[in-house]
Design a protein around this motif. Structure first.
Motif, PDB file in Angstrom:
ATOM      1  N   TYR A  28     -12.795 -48.120  -2.459  1.00 48.79           N
ATOM      2  CA  TYR A  28     -13.477 -48.772  -3.558  1.00 48.79           C
ATOM      3  C   TYR A  28     -14.980 -48.624  -3.427  1.00 48.79           C
ATOM      4  N   SER A  29     -15.682 -48.497  -4.525  1.00 45.25           N
ATOM      5  CA  SER A  29     -17.145 -48.489  -4.546  1.00 45.25           C
ATOM      6  C   SER A  29     -17.592 -49.381  -5.692  1.00 45.25           C
ATOM      7  N   PRO A  30     -17.580 -50.690  -5.484  1.00 46.34           N
ATOM      8  CA  PRO A  30     -17.873 -51.611  -6.576  1.00 46.34           C
ATOM      9  C   PRO A  30     -19.345 -51.644  -6.942  1.00 46.34           C
ATOM     10  N   ALA A  31     -19.603 -51.881  -8.211  1.00 43.11           N
ATOM     11  CA  ALA A  31     -20.983 -52.026  -8.672  1.00 43.11           C
ATOM     12  C   ALA A  31     -21.547 -53.382  -8.253  1.00 43.11           C
ATOM     13  N   TYR A  32     -20.668 -54.368  -8.110  1.00 45.50           N
ATOM     14  CA  TYR A  32     -21.115 -55.681  -7.663  1.00 45.50           C
ATOM     15  C   TYR A  32     -19.947 -56.442  -7.060  1.00 45.50           C
ATOM     16  N   LEU A  33     -20.284 -57.511  -6.379  1.00 44.18           N
ATOM     17  CA  LEU A  33     -19.303 -58.335  -5.701  1.00 44.18           C
ATOM     18  C   LEU A  33     -19.652 -59.792  -5.995  1.00 44.18           C
ATOM     19  N   GLN A  34     -18.612 -60.592  -6.182  1.00 43.30           N
ATOM     20  CA  GLN A  34     -18.821 -62.010  -6.499  1.00 43.30           C
ATOM     21  C   GLN A  34     -18.118 -62.897  -5.480  1.00 43.30           C
ATOM     22  N   TRP A  35     -18.656 -64.096  -5.324  1.00 46.58           N
ATOM     23  CA  TRP A  35     -18.018 -65.132  -4.519  1.00 46.58           C
ATOM     24  C   TRP A  35     -17.767 -66.347  -5.393  1.00 46.58           C
ATOM     25  N   TYR A  36     -16.548 -66.895  -5.259  1.00 45.31           N
ATOM     26  CA  TYR A  36     -16.145 -68.079  -6.005  1.00 45.31           C
ATOM     27  C   TYR A  36     -15.667 -69.141  -5.025  1.00 45.31           C
ATOM     28  N   ARG A  37     -15.770 -70.383  -5.457  1.00 45.00           N
ATOM     29  CA  ARG A  37     -15.241 -71.506  -4.689  1.00 45.00           C
ATOM     30  C   ARG A  37     -14.065 -72.079  -5.462  1.00 45.00           C
ATOM     31  N   GLN A  38     -12.989 -72.421  -4.738  1.00 44.75           N
ATOM     32  CA  GLN A  38     -11.848 -73.048  -5.381  1.00 44.75           C
ATOM     33  C   GLN A  38     -11.418 -74.284  -4.608  1.00 44.75           C
ATOM     34  N   ASP A  39     -11.381 -75.402  -5.311  1.00 43.26           N
ATOM     35  CA  ASP A  39     -10.879 -76.644  -4.738  1.00 43.26           C
ATOM     36  C   ASP A  39      -9.413 -76.810  -5.130  1.00 43.26           C
ATOM     37  N   PRO A  40      -8.645 -77.572  -4.335  1.00 36.73           N
ATOM     38  CA  PRO A  40      -7.203 -77.724  -4.619  1.00 36.73           C
ATOM     39  C   PRO A  40      -6.954 -78.222  -6.034  1.00 36.73           C
ATOM     40  N   GLY A  41      -6.043 -77.567  -6.738  1.00 33.07           N
ATOM     41  CA  GLY A  41      -5.674 -77.999  -8.078  1.00 33.07           C
ATOM     42  C   GLY A  41      -6.686 -77.652  -9.165  1.00 33.07           C
ATOM     43  N   ARG A  42      -7.660 -76.845  -8.813  1.00 33.17           N
ATOM     44  CA  ARG A  42      -8.692 -76.485  -9.805  1.00 33.17           C
ATOM     45  C   ARG A  42      -8.847 -74.974  -9.893  1.00 33.17           C
ATOM     46  N   GLY A  43      -9.497 -74.536 -10.984  1.00 34.26           N
ATOM     47  CA  GLY A  43      -9.794 -73.122 -11.103  1.00 34.26           C
ATOM     48  C   GLY A  43     -11.014 -72.757 -10.274  1.00 34.26           C
ATOM     49  N   PRO A  44     -11.166 -71.479  -9.958  1.00 30.49           N
ATOM     50  CA  PRO A  44     -12.342 -71.037  -9.196  1.00 30.49           C
ATOM     51  C   PRO A  44     -13.644 -71.292  -9.963  1.00 30.49           C
ATOM     52  N   VAL A  45     -14.704 -71.504  -9.183  1.00 25.86           N
ATOM     53  CA  VAL A  45     -16.034 -71.714  -9.754  1.00 25.86           C
ATOM     54  C   VAL A  45     -16.972 -70.655  -9.176  1.00 25.86           C
ATOM     55  N   PHE A  46     -17.675 -69.955 -10.047  1.00 25.04           N
ATOM     56  CA  PHE A  46     -18.586 -68.901  -9.635  1.00 25.04           C
ATOM     57  C   PHE A  46     -19.738 -69.460  -8.788  1.00 25.04           C
ATOM     58  N   LEU A  47     -20.048 -68.727  -7.699  1.00 21.99           N
ATOM     59  CA  LEU A  47     -21.167 -69.129  -6.836  1.00 21.99           C
ATOM     60  C   LEU A  47     -22.304 -68.109  -6.878  1.00 21.99           C
ATOM     61  N   LEU A  48     -22.000 -66.882  -6.513  1.00 24.21           N
ATOM     62  CA  LEU A  48     -23.044 -65.866  -6.369  1.00 24.21           C
ATOM     63  C   LEU A  48     -22.494 -64.497  -6.731  1.00 24.21           C
ATOM     64  N   LEU A  49     -23.396 -63.644  -7.206  1.00 20.39           N
ATOM     65  CA  LEU A  49     -23.090 -62.246  -7.454  1.00 20.39           C
ATOM     66  C   LEU A  49     -24.142 -61.402  -6.759  1.00 20.39           C
ATOM     67  N   ILE A  50     -23.707 -60.326  -6.117  1.00 21.33           N
ATOM     68  CA  ILE A  50     -24.641 -59.414  -5.477  1.00 21.33           C
ATOM     69  C   ILE A  50     -24.305 -57.993  -5.925  1.00 21.33           C
ATOM     70  N   ARG A  51     -25.317 -57.222  -6.272  1.00 19.55           N
ATOM     71  CA  ARG A  51     -25.112 -55.876  -6.779  1.00 19.55           C
ATOM     72  C   ARG A  51     -25.189 -54.852  -5.658  1.00 19.55           C
ATOM     73  N   GLU A  52     -24.709 -53.663  -5.921  1.00 17.77           N
ATOM     74  CA  GLU A  52     -24.611 -52.640  -4.878  1.00 17.77           C
ATOM     75  C   GLU A  52     -25.963 -52.233  -4.332  1.00 17.77           C
ATOM     76  N   ASN A  53     -27.033 -52.402  -5.112  1.00 17.80           N
ATOM     77  CA  ASN A  53     -28.363 -52.008  -4.641  1.00 17.80           C
ATOM     78  C   ASN A  53     -29.119 -53.187  -4.002  1.00 17.80           C
ATOM     79  N   GLU A  54     -28.424 -54.303  -3.822  1.00 19.97           N
ATOM     80  CA  GLU A  54     -29.029 -55.475  -3.185  1.00 19.97           C
ATOM     81  C   GLU A  54     -28.409 -55.662  -1.804  1.00 19.97           C
ATOM     82  N   LYS A  55     -29.238 -55.950  -0.830  1.00 24.46           N
ATOM     83  CA  LYS A  55     -28.739 -56.180   0.526  1.00 24.46           C
ATOM     84  C   LYS A  55     -28.369 -57.641   0.742  1.00 24.46           C
TER      85      LYS A  55
END
Lengths: 115, 112
Positions: A28-55
């Motif tokens: 895989y060579s993704p353009a970006y990657l995301q992190w989500y948080r999920q609490d029990p019984g709930r849907g995921p919540v977006f936290l951060l996105l980082i792009r391929e050109n960002e360290k």
């Protein structure tokens, strides 16, 4: 096929310490990657996105790194609190042709912060 | 403002019955996604709608699964002749001009 791996074992740390979660991907060579948080019984919540050109990307106590050579992202929570206890999901935009916005998710790592 | 809503929150059905799950996305969001999450697993992509374009159905596990989106807003996921392996939490998400997806609370489906 595209594959994302997160540590399936729960991560237990003491309050105030830094939690570090790992996300590895293959074929895989993704353009970006995301992190989500999920609490029990709930849907995921977006936290951060980082792009391929960002360290590195930061947001308050959160820090994400993205190493496209190692095909790995690290997610850090500094000065952890019991309220940070949750499951954290790594997600990559699916590859292929077309403008699909679908995400491929890792299985998540459960973080438990003890007071 | 209102987030993504899903109904019902829980659904128990018998094997072989059909079920319909509903998703109301955030108003103005042009993209809508359905995912499935089995116990202790990550999210599995099912289907993606973007505006008036043909939906990406590549994640639907069988022809028993279908989804539609009426008027570019509300979406319904239909599972025909349910099987026990269909038991999972079905999550809907929406987005607008951004990779960030906003998720609903999910519908927990139990097939007896």
């Amino acid at each position: 096929s595209q594959k994302i791996e997160q540590n399936s074992e729960a991560l237990n740390i003491q309050e105030g310490k830094t939690a570090t979660l790992t996300c590895n991907y293959t074929n895989y060579s993704p353009a970006y990657l995301q992190w989500y948080r999920q609490d029990p019984g709930r849907g995921p919540v977006f936290l951060l996105l980082i792009r391929e050109n960002e360290k590195e990307k930061r947001k308050e106590r959160l820090k994400v790194t993205f190493d496209t050579t190692l095909k790995q992202s690290l997610f850090h929570i500094t000065a952890s609190q019991p309220a940070d206890s949750a499951t954290y999901l790594c997600a990559l935009r699916a590859g292929g042709s077309g403008n699909t916005g679908k995400l491929i998710f890792g299985q998540g790592t459960t973080l438990q912060v003890k007071p | 403002g209102a987030g993504v809503s899903q109904s019902p929150s829980n659904k128990v059905t018998e094997k072989g019955k059909d079920v319909e799950l509903r998703c109301d996305p955030i108003s103005g969001h042009t993209a809508l996604y359905w995912y499935r999450q089995s116990l202790g697993q990550g999210l599995e992509f099912l289907i993606y709608f973007q505006g008036n374009s043909a939906p990406d159905k590549s994640g639907l596990p069988s022809d028993r699964f279908s989804a539609e989106r009426t008027g570019g807003s509300v979406s319904t996921l239909t599972i025909q002749r349910t099987q026990q392996e269909d038991s999972a939490v079905y999550l809907c998400a929406s987005s607008f001009m951004s990779p960030e997806q906003f998720f609903g609370p999910g519908t927990r489906l139990t097939v007896l």
